[in-house]
Scaffold this motif. Sequence first.
Motif, short mmCIF file in Angstrom:
data_model
loop_
_atom_site.label_atom_id
_atom_site.label_comp_id
_atom_site.label_asym_id
_atom_site.label_seq_id
_atom_site.Cartn_x
_atom_site.Cartn_y
_atom_site.Cartn_z
N LEU A 12 0.85 -1.19 0.00
CA LEU A 12 0.00 0.00 0.00
C LEU A 12 0.88 1.24 0.00
O LEU A 12 1.82 1.33 0.78
CB LEU A 12 -0.89 0.00 1.25
N SER A 13 0.58 2.18 -0.89
CA SER A 13 1.34 3.43 -0.90
C SER A 13 0.41 4.56 -0.48
O SER A 13 -0.80 4.46 -0.65
CB SER A 13 1.88 3.70 -2.30
N PRO A 14 0.99 5.65 0.05
CA PRO A 14 0.15 6.79 0.43
C PRO A 14 -0.66 7.30 -0.76
O PRO A 14 -1.78 7.77 -0.59
CB PRO A 14 1.17 7.84 0.89
N GLU A 15 -0.09 7.19 -1.96
CA GLU A 15 -0.78 7.70 -3.16
C GLU A 15 -2.04 6.90 -3.48
O GLU A 15 -2.92 7.38 -4.16
CB GLU A 15 0.14 7.65 -4.39
N LEU A 16 -2.07 5.66 -3.03
CA LEU A 16 -3.24 4.83 -3.31
C LEU A 16 -4.08 4.60 -2.05
O LEU A 16 -4.75 3.58 -1.91
CB LEU A 16 -2.82 3.51 -3.96
N THR A 17 -4.00 5.55 -1.14
CA THR A 17 -4.85 5.55 0.04
C THR A 17 -5.74 6.77 -0.10
O THR A 17 -5.25 7.89 -0.19
CB THR A 17 -4.00 5.65 1.32
N LEU A 18 -7.04 6.55 -0.18
CA LEU A 18 -7.95 7.63 -0.51
C LEU A 18 -9.07 7.71 0.51
O LEU A 18 -9.66 6.70 0.88
CB LEU A 18 -8.53 7.38 -1.91
N CYS A 19 -9.31 8.92 0.96
CA CYS A 19 -10.25 9.12 2.05
C CYS A 19 -11.54 9.76 1.56
O CYS A 19 -11.50 10.74 0.81
CB CYS A 19 -9.57 10.01 3.08
N ASN A 38 -4.05 3.19 -12.53
CA ASN A 38 -3.52 3.62 -13.82
C ASN A 38 -2.82 4.98 -13.68
O ASN A 38 -1.78 5.23 -14.29
CB ASN A 38 -4.65 3.71 -14.85
N HIS A 39 -3.36 5.83 -12.84
CA HIS A 39 -2.79 7.16 -12.60
C HIS A 39 -1.40 7.03 -11.98
O HIS A 39 -0.50 7.80 -12.27
CB HIS A 39 -3.73 7.93 -11.67
N GLN A 40 -1.22 6.02 -11.11
CA GLN A 40 0.08 5.79 -10.46
C GLN A 40 1.07 5.10 -11.39
O GLN A 40 2.26 5.26 -11.27
CB GLN A 40 -0.09 4.92 -9.20
N ASP A 41 0.55 4.25 -12.27
CA ASP A 41 1.41 3.49 -13.18
C ASP A 41 0.69 3.33 -14.51
O ASP A 41 -0.14 2.44 -14.68
CB ASP A 41 1.71 2.11 -12.57
N ASN A 42 0.99 4.24 -15.45
CA ASN A 42 0.21 4.24 -16.68
C ASN A 42 0.55 3.10 -17.64
O ASN A 42 -0.01 3.01 -18.71
CB ASN A 42 0.29 5.60 -17.38
N THR A 43 1.46 2.20 -17.22
CA THR A 43 1.68 1.01 -18.04
C THR A 43 0.57 -0.01 -17.77
O THR A 43 0.42 -0.99 -18.49
CB THR A 43 3.04 0.33 -17.73
N LEU A 44 -0.20 0.20 -16.69
CA LEU A 44 -1.28 -0.72 -16.35
C LEU A 44 -2.59 -0.19 -16.93
O LEU A 44 -2.94 0.96 -16.73
CB LEU A 44 -1.38 -0.88 -14.83
N THR A 146 -3.75 10.24 7.38
CA THR A 146 -4.12 9.57 8.63
C THR A 146 -4.59 8.15 8.34
O THR A 146 -4.25 7.20 9.05
CB THR A 146 -5.27 10.34 9.33
N LEU A 147 -5.37 8.01 7.27
CA LEU A 147 -5.89 6.70 6.88
C LEU A 147 -4.73 5.75 6.59
O LEU A 147 -4.71 4.61 7.06
CB LEU A 147 -6.78 6.87 5.65
N TYR A 148 -3.75 6.24 5.84
CA TYR A 148 -2.58 5.42 5.50
C TYR A 148 -1.84 5.01 6.77
O TYR A 148 -1.48 3.84 6.95
CB TYR A 148 -1.65 6.19 4.55
N GLU A 149 -1.61 5.98 7.65
CA GLU A 149 -0.86 5.69 8.88
C GLU A 149 -1.59 4.67 9.76
O GLU A 149 -0.98 3.78 10.31
CB GLU A 149 -0.61 6.99 9.66
N ARG A 150 -2.90 4.80 9.84
CA ARG A 150 -3.65 3.85 10.67
C ARG A 150 -3.68 2.45 10.07
O ARG A 150 -3.67 1.47 10.78
CB ARG A 150 -5.08 4.35 10.90
N MET A 151 -3.72 2.39 8.74
CA MET A 151 -3.78 1.09 8.07
C MET A 151 -2.45 0.36 8.22
O MET A 151 -2.41 -0.84 8.37
CB MET A 151 -4.11 1.27 6.59
N THR A 152 -1.33 1.11 8.15
CA THR A 152 -0.03 0.46 8.14
C THR A 152 0.62 0.40 9.52
O THR A 152 1.69 -0.18 9.65
CB THR A 152 0.93 1.17 7.16
N ALA A 153 0.00 1.00 10.51
CA ALA A 153 0.57 0.92 11.86
C ALA A 153 0.54 -0.54 12.31
O ALA A 153 -0.47 -1.22 12.16
CB ALA A 153 -0.25 1.78 12.82
N SER A 154 1.66 -1.01 12.83
CA SER A 154 1.70 -2.41 13.25
C SER A 154 1.07 -2.53 14.62
O SER A 154 0.90 -1.56 15.33
CB SER A 154 3.12 -2.92 13.33
#
Length: 156
Positions: A12-19, A38-44, A146-154
């Motif tokens: 998961l990257s911060p760029e693909l975490t959407l609130c 696709n926006h993050q990787d236009n080869t996909l 915040t969403l990213y941090e909460r999701m990836t917090a161990s």
Amino acid sequence: MSDTSLTIDNILSPELTLCRVPASSKKRALEFIAEQINHQDNTLSETEIFNNLISRERLGSTGIGQGIAIPHCRLDGLDHVVGVLMTLEESVEFDSIDNQPVDLIFALVVPKEATSEHLELLSQLAEKFNERSFCDRLRQCEDARTLYERMTASGG
């Protein structure tokens, strides 16, 4: 790549975490996921991702209950797992097993041949999302960071 243990943090990257994404339907939510990848990787290919997610949903909804869905699919030519986490502005109908509308989505797009990693990640996600208090903390987020941090917090 010698490290085969994939965890949510490394897909998961911060760029693909959407609130609080405004999605009016399940279809729109899946389109949005495909657009963002696709926006993050236009080869996909956005179309291919969307079609694959929809095909997977036709086999049975990925709505796992309690307002949560884990849409996923395989993609040809992908060499790493892509995760997208999003909360929705309004819950949408997702044909979930408990018939509850969905407002918390974690999408997984995996390489065509990644079978065990795929299943491992799905079980990690299901386990995390099984904790109601964890889900509540995600739903309370006002911004993607915040969403990213909460999701990836161990830990709990």
